[in-house]
Design an enzyme around this catalytic site. Structure first.
Site, PDB file in Angstrom:
ATOM      1  N   CYS A   1     -10.313  -4.797   0.140  1.00 34.64           N
ATOM      2  CA  CYS A   1     -11.403  -3.787   0.607  1.00 34.64           C
ATOM      3  C   CYS A   1     -12.399  -3.864  -0.566  1.00 34.64           C
ATOM      4  O   CYS A   1     -12.001  -4.330  -1.798  1.00 34.64           O
ATOM      5  CB  CYS A   1     -10.957  -2.351   0.676  1.00 34.64           C
ATOM      6  SG  CYS A   1     -10.197  -1.677  -0.793  1.00 34.64           S
TER       7      CYS A   1
ATOM      8  N   GLU B   1       0.328   5.260   0.803  1.00 32.60           N
ATOM      9  CA  GLU B   1      -0.345   6.302   1.408  1.00 32.60           C
ATOM     10  C   GLU B   1      -0.183   7.671   0.930  1.00 32.60           C
ATOM     11  O   GLU B   1       1.011   7.841   0.251  1.00 32.60           O
ATOM     12  CB  GLU B   1      -0.605   5.955   2.748  1.00 32.60           C
ATOM     13  CG  GLU B   1      -1.195   4.704   3.225  1.00 32.60           C
ATOM     14  CD  GLU B   1      -1.477   4.627   4.988  1.00 32.60           C
ATOM     15  OE1 GLU B   1      -1.103   5.336   5.474  1.00 32.60           O
ATOM     16  OE2 GLU B   1      -2.332   3.718   5.234  1.00 32.60           O
TER      17      GLU B   1
ATOM     18  N   CYS C   1     -10.781  -2.781  -4.124  1.00 31.94           N
ATOM     19  CA  CYS C   1      -9.845  -4.054  -4.609  1.00 31.94           C
ATOM     20  C   CYS C   1     -10.617  -5.075  -5.141  1.00 31.94           C
ATOM     21  O   CYS C   1     -10.182  -5.790  -6.205  1.00 31.94           O
ATOM     22  CB  CYS C   1      -8.898  -4.279  -3.570  1.00 31.94           C
ATOM     23  SG  CYS C   1      -7.751  -3.031  -3.158  1.00 31.94           S
TER      24      CYS C   1
ATOM     25  N   CYS D   1      -4.258   0.673  -2.566  1.00 32.38           N
ATOM     26  CA  CYS D   1      -4.205  -0.387  -1.794  1.00 32.38           C
ATOM     27  C   CYS D   1      -2.865  -1.299  -2.441  1.00 32.38           C
ATOM     28  O   CYS D   1      -3.018  -1.182  -3.660  1.00 32.38           O
ATOM     29  CB  CYS D   1      -5.527  -1.278  -1.906  1.00 32.38           C
ATOM     30  SG  CYS D   1      -6.559  -0.296  -0.686  1.00 32.38           S
TER      31      CYS D   1
ATOM     32  N   GLU E   1      -3.167  -4.311  -3.232  1.00 28.60           N
ATOM     33  CA  GLU E   1      -3.788  -5.338  -4.200  1.00 28.60           C
ATOM     34  C   GLU E   1      -3.872  -4.495  -5.562  1.00 28.60           C
ATOM     35  O   GLU E   1      -3.525  -4.975  -6.739  1.00 28.60           O
ATOM     36  CB  GLU E   1      -5.072  -5.876  -3.856  1.00 28.60           C
ATOM     37  CG  GLU E   1      -5.371  -6.602  -2.524  1.00 28.60           C
ATOM     38  CD  GLU E   1      -5.852  -5.663  -1.408  1.00 28.60           C
ATOM     39  OE1 GLU E   1      -5.009  -4.581  -1.231  1.00 28.60           O
ATOM     40  OE2 GLU E   1      -6.360  -6.214  -0.695  1.00 28.60           O
TER      41      GLU E   1
ATOM     42  N   ASN F   1       0.793  -1.043   0.010  1.00 31.21           N
ATOM     43  CA  ASN F   1      -0.151  -0.071   0.063  1.00 31.21           C
ATOM     44  C   ASN F   1       0.916   1.146   0.113  1.00 31.21           C
ATOM     45  O   ASN F   1       2.069   1.251   0.638  1.00 31.21           O
ATOM     46  CB  ASN F   1      -1.057  -0.012   1.111  1.00 31.21           C
ATOM     47  CG  ASN F   1      -0.361  -0.216   2.516  1.00 31.21           C
ATOM     48  OD1 ASN F   1       0.591  -0.906   2.872  1.00 31.21           O
ATOM     49  ND2 ASN F   1      -1.042   0.350   3.492  1.00 31.21           N
TER      50      ASN F   1
HETATM   51  N1  THU Z   1      -5.333  -1.325   2.611  1.00 30.70           N
HETATM   52  C1  THU Z   1      -4.851  -2.205   1.357  1.00 30.70           C
HETATM   53  O1  THU Z   1      -3.728  -1.949   1.040  1.00 30.70           O
HETATM   54  N2  THU Z   1      -5.819  -3.164   0.903  1.00 30.70           N
HETATM   55  C2  THU Z   1      -7.044  -3.758   1.378  1.00 30.70           C
HETATM   56  O2  THU Z   1      -7.493  -4.400   0.823  1.00 30.70           O
HETATM   57  C3  THU Z   1      -7.547  -2.644   2.598  1.00 30.70           C
HETATM   58  C4  THU Z   1      -6.816  -1.420   3.024  1.00 30.70           C
HETATM   59  C5  THU Z   1      -4.751  -0.323   3.177  1.00 30.70           C
HETATM   60  C6  THU Z   1      -5.217   1.102   2.818  1.00 30.70           C
HETATM   61  C7  THU Z   1      -4.527   1.926   3.762  1.00 30.70           C
HETATM   62  O3  THU Z   1      -3.159   2.455   3.349  1.00 30.70           O
HETATM   63  C8  THU Z   1      -4.423   0.996   5.043  1.00 30.70           C
HETATM   64  O4  THU Z   1      -4.549  -0.634   4.477  1.00 30.70           O
HETATM   65  C9  THU Z   1      -5.505   1.239   5.979  1.00 30.70           C
HETATM   66  O5  THU Z   1      -6.901   1.120   5.409  1.00 30.70           O
END
Ligand code: THU
Length: 140
Positions: free
Chosen positions: A93, A43, A96, A52, A54, A41
């Site tokens: 999520c 940010e 994704c 994210c 994925e 991920n």
């Molecule tokens: N996140 C992912 O990378 N993949 C997911 O399927 C769920 C959430 C990340 C996004 C954010 O940087 C952190 O997790 C907290 O939500």
């Protein structure tokens, strides 16, 4: 192979850039030639811009012309230094799941998604995670 893919996702989480949530996520894609593509991920100070793990991994595969080669996905996440130490696995999520749906429809495969936790992983297919999803076929 699934366990190896899960391990790759856990390792990939070490490259997460997650200074705001401190939730580090790694994803690993298994390709049909046995190779693995990873993502973490990414940010942003403008929180909603976050990518994210994925989605990053799938975009990497797409950029290298490997989108149709994806046969399985693994995901692992947790606070820094504690990835996949929780007793419950994390699942992709909603956004994704929609991105994975595109790949599943392209490859005509109900892609398995291995979700890591402290004692191993749970496997769900994309259609379990996103039943009745909207995809390329919906546009026909
Ligand atoms: N996140 C992912 O990378 N993949 C997911 O399927 C769920 C959430 C990340 C996004 C954010 O940087 C952190 O997790 C907290 O939500």
């Amino acid at each position: 192979m699934s366990a190896e893919l899960v391990k790759a996702a856990i390792v990939a989480a070490a490259n997460a850039y997650a200074p705001y949530s401190n939730f580090h996520v790694g994803a690993a894609l298994l390709l049909d030639d046995g190779s693995i593509v990873t993502g973490a991920n990414f940010e942003n100070a403008s929180y909603g811009m976050t990518l994210c793990a994925e989605t990053v991994a799938i975009a990497k595969a797409n950029s290298d012309g490997q989108l149709k080669q994806i046969v399985a996905i693994a995901v692992a996440g947790g606070p820094e230094g504690q990835v996949a130490k929780a007793s419950d696995s994390i699942t992709p999520c909603g956004r994704c799941r929609q991105i994975i749906k595109e790949v599943a429809d392209l490859t005509e495969t109900d892609i398995p998604v291995h979700c890591a936790h402290a004692n191993g992983f749970e496997t769900y297919t994309l259609s379990q995670l996103l039943p009745h999803g909207f995809g390329p076929a919906s546009l026909k």
